[in-house]
Design a protein around this motif. Structure first.
Motif, PDB file in Angstrom:
ATOM      1  N   ASP A  42      13.588 -10.718   2.874  1.00  0.00           N
ATOM      2  CA  ASP A  42      12.697 -11.827   3.200  1.00  0.00           C
ATOM      3  C   ASP A  42      11.407 -11.233   3.747  1.00  0.00           C
ATOM      4  N   MET A  43      10.460 -10.979   2.855  1.00  0.00           N
ATOM      5  CA  MET A  43       9.245 -10.256   3.250  1.00  0.00           C
ATOM      6  C   MET A  43       8.405 -11.016   4.283  1.00  0.00           C
ATOM      7  N   PRO A  44       8.205 -12.344   4.156  1.00  0.00           N
ATOM      8  CA  PRO A  44       7.466 -13.041   5.214  1.00  0.00           C
ATOM      9  C   PRO A  44       8.161 -12.955   6.569  1.00  0.00           C
ATOM     10  N   LYS A  45       9.484 -13.078   6.568  1.00  0.00           N
ATOM     11  CA  LYS A  45      10.219 -12.986   7.826  1.00  0.00           C
ATOM     12  C   LYS A  45      10.091 -11.600   8.440  1.00  0.00           C
ATOM     13  N   LEU A  46       9.972 -10.571   7.594  1.00  0.00           N
ATOM     14  CA  LEU A  46       9.778  -9.212   8.090  1.00  0.00           C
ATOM     15  C   LEU A  46       8.343  -8.975   8.561  1.00  0.00           C
ATOM     16  N   GLY A  47       7.454  -9.960   8.292  1.00  0.00           N
ATOM     17  CA  GLY A  47       6.095  -9.868   8.804  1.00  0.00           C
ATOM     18  C   GLY A  47       5.074  -9.331   7.827  1.00  0.00           C
ATOM     19  N   TYR A  48       5.361  -9.430   6.520  1.00  0.00           N
ATOM     20  CA  TYR A  48       4.441  -8.893   5.518  1.00  0.00           C
ATOM     21  C   TYR A  48       3.727 -10.024   4.774  1.00  0.00           C
ATOM     22  N   LEU A  49       2.489  -9.732   4.356  1.00  0.00           N
ATOM     23  CA  LEU A  49       1.714 -10.690   3.576  1.00  0.00           C
ATOM     24  C   LEU A  49       0.862  -9.949   2.557  1.00  0.00           C
ATOM     25  N   CYS A  50       0.483 -10.660   1.504  1.00  0.00           N
ATOM     26  CA  CYS A  50      -0.356 -10.085   0.449  1.00  0.00           C
ATOM     27  C   CYS A  50      -1.808 -10.129   0.895  1.00  0.00           C
ATOM     28  N   SER A  51      -2.482  -8.978   0.851  1.00  0.00           N
ATOM     29  CA  SER A  51      -3.869  -8.907   1.297  1.00  0.00           C
ATOM     30  C   SER A  51      -4.858  -8.637   0.174  1.00  0.00           C
ATOM     31  N   GLU A  52      -4.363  -8.277  -1.020  1.00  0.00           N
ATOM     32  CA  GLU A  52      -5.278  -7.927  -2.113  1.00  0.00           C
ATOM     33  C   GLU A  52      -4.540  -8.037  -3.436  1.00  0.00           C
ATOM     34  N   GLN A  53      -5.256  -8.469  -4.474  1.00  0.00           N
ATOM     35  CA  GLN A  53      -4.675  -8.580  -5.809  1.00  0.00           C
ATOM     36  C   GLN A  53      -5.761  -8.376  -6.840  1.00  0.00           C
ATOM     37  N   VAL A  54      -5.554  -7.423  -7.745  1.00  0.00           N
ATOM     38  CA  VAL A  54      -6.509  -7.141  -8.813  1.00  0.00           C
ATOM     39  C   VAL A  54      -5.729  -6.847 -10.087  1.00  0.00           C
ATOM     40  N   ALA A  55      -6.123  -7.468 -11.198  1.00  0.00           N
ATOM     41  CA  ALA A  55      -5.416  -7.269 -12.467  1.00  0.00           C
ATOM     42  C   ALA A  55      -6.228  -6.401 -13.419  1.00  0.00           C
TER      43      ALA A  55
ATOM     44  N   ALA B 205      15.438   2.534  -2.964  1.00  0.00           N
ATOM     45  CA  ALA B 205      16.340   2.429  -1.811  1.00  0.00           C
ATOM     46  C   ALA B 205      15.676   2.924  -0.538  1.00  0.00           C
ATOM     47  N   THR B 206      14.888   3.976  -0.644  1.00  0.00           N
ATOM     48  CA  THR B 206      14.201   4.528   0.525  1.00  0.00           C
ATOM     49  C   THR B 206      13.138   3.569   1.033  1.00  0.00           C
ATOM     50  N   ILE B 207      12.342   3.007   0.137  1.00  0.00           N
ATOM     51  CA  ILE B 207      11.326   2.043   0.547  1.00  0.00           C
ATOM     52  C   ILE B 207      11.979   0.829   1.206  1.00  0.00           C
ATOM     53  N   ARG B 208      13.070   0.356   0.637  1.00  0.00           N
ATOM     54  CA  ARG B 208      13.761  -0.807   1.201  1.00  0.00           C
ATOM     55  C   ARG B 208      14.227  -0.531   2.638  1.00  0.00           C
ATOM     56  N   GLN B 209      14.725   0.659   2.887  1.00  0.00           N
ATOM     57  CA  GLN B 209      15.173   0.983   4.249  1.00  0.00           C
ATOM     58  C   GLN B 209      14.021   0.915   5.245  1.00  0.00           C
ATOM     59  N   TYR B 210      12.879   1.449   4.855  1.00  0.00           N
ATOM     60  CA  TYR B 210      11.724   1.416   5.765  1.00  0.00           C
ATOM     61  C   TYR B 210      11.167  -0.004   5.918  1.00  0.00           C
TER      62      TYR B 210
ATOM     63  N   GLU C  87      13.249  -2.039   8.381  1.00  0.00           N
ATOM     64  CA  GLU C  87      12.973  -1.668   9.771  1.00  0.00           C
ATOM     65  C   GLU C  87      11.531  -1.993  10.182  1.00  0.00           C
ATOM     66  N   LYS C  88      10.780  -2.651   9.289  1.00  0.00           N
ATOM     67  CA  LYS C  88       9.388  -3.053   9.555  1.00  0.00           C
ATOM     68  C   LYS C  88       8.499  -1.855   9.892  1.00  0.00           C
ATOM     69  N   LEU C  89       8.767  -0.724   9.234  1.00  0.00           N
ATOM     70  CA  LEU C  89       8.049   0.505   9.556  1.00  0.00           C
ATOM     71  C   LEU C  89       6.881   0.780   8.622  1.00  0.00           C
ATOM     72  N   ILE C  90       6.872   0.159   7.450  1.00  0.00           N
ATOM     73  CA  ILE C  90       5.780   0.386   6.504  1.00  0.00           C
ATOM     74  C   ILE C  90       4.583  -0.469   6.904  1.00  0.00           C
TER      75      ILE C  90
END
Length: 214
Positions: A189-202, A155-160, A163-166
C-alpha cells in the motif's frame, strides 16, 4: 544529506521488474530484456559499458540523472548472479565482466558469507549477511555523504519500501506485458507507506515516473 534512491528501474505494464526463470541465458528472466529498450540506446548506458555515442532526449536525461551523486550501491543476490545457496567457490564475479559499471562500493545482500573483492574500474563488492539495515548503514558510510542507489532486484526494493527507507524512486514503465515474474507492488500500500507520484514523462519506449516519500 545522503538519500537512498532507486533509479532507472524498468517495469512492465503489469508491474513486473523481471521475467520468470532467470538463468545464465536470461539474466533478466524470460522476456525481461524487453523492459530495458529505453535505456540501451542512451548515451549514459552506452558509456557505462565502454561504448561511444548514444541517443539524447528524455530517456537520456533520466539515465543521466540515475548516475548523479552516487557513492555506493546495494544489490540483491539475484542481481549479482544466478547462483543460489552456498557459494561453491569464488569464481563468479558478477554479470558484467572484469570492469563492472559501478566504480564505487557495492553491497550485495546474501545469506552466505563471502570475502570482499575489487574489480577493474574501482568497483568493490562486499557481501552482507545481516540484513537490509546493515547493508544500508555500511553503504552510507562508504558513500561518504553521497547517495546510495538500490539497484534491485524486485525483492530487495520491496524490503526497503516496506521499511519506508527509500527516499526517491524512478521507474521506467515499458509498453510490455510479461504476465509473470517478480511484481514490484503486489501487496504494498504505497500511499499508506507515505509515497506519492511527483513526476511523469512519457517517451515512445517508456513512461518515466518518479515516486517520492511524502
Amino acid at each position: 544529506m545522503s538519500k537512498l534512491r532507486v533509479n532507472a528501474f524498468s517495469l512492465s505494464l503489469d508491474g513486473y521488474g523481471a521475467g520468470p526463470d532467470q538463468d545464465l541465458q536470461n539474466p533478466l528472466g524470460v522476456g525481461g530484456e524487453a523492459l530495458h529498450k529505453w535505456a540501451f540506446s542512451t548515451r549514459t548506458f552506452r558509456k557505462m559499458f565502454g561504448e561511444e555515442g548514444g541517443a539524447t532526449g528524455t530517456d537520456e536525461d533520466f539515465a543521466a540523472r540515475s548516475m548523479e551523486n552516487l557513492g555506493a550501491w546495494i544489490l540483491g543476490r539475484n542481481m549479482f548472479g544466478p547462483i543460489r545457496d552456498e557459494w561453491p567457490d569464488d569464481s563468479w564475479k558478477g554479470w558484467w565482466g572484469n570492469n563492472p559499471p559501478y566504480h564505487v562500493p557495492v553491497f550485495v545482500l546474501t545469506h552466505h558469507k563471502r570475502a570482499s573483492f575489487t574489480m577493474e574500474g574501482g568497483t568493490t563488492f562486499h557481501f552482507v549477511t545481516d540484513g537490509i539495515h546493515s547493508a544500508l548503514e555500511q553503504a552510507k558510510a562508504a558513500a561518504d555523504g553521497k547517495d546510495v542507489r538500490v539497484g534491485g532486484g524486485v525483492a530487495t526494493i520491496r524490503q526497503y519500501l516496506q521499511e519506508k527507507l527509500i527516499d526517491e524512486m524512478h521507474l521506467a514503465i515499458a509498453p510490455v506485458l510479461l504476465g509473470a515474474g517478480e511484481n514490484l507492488f503486489a501487496g504494498l500500500d504505497m500511499p499508506k507507506l507515505g509515497y506519492l507520484c511527483s513526476e511523469q514523462v512519457a517517451t515512445p519506449l517508456a513512461t518515466h515516473v518518479v515516486i517520492k516519500r511524502a
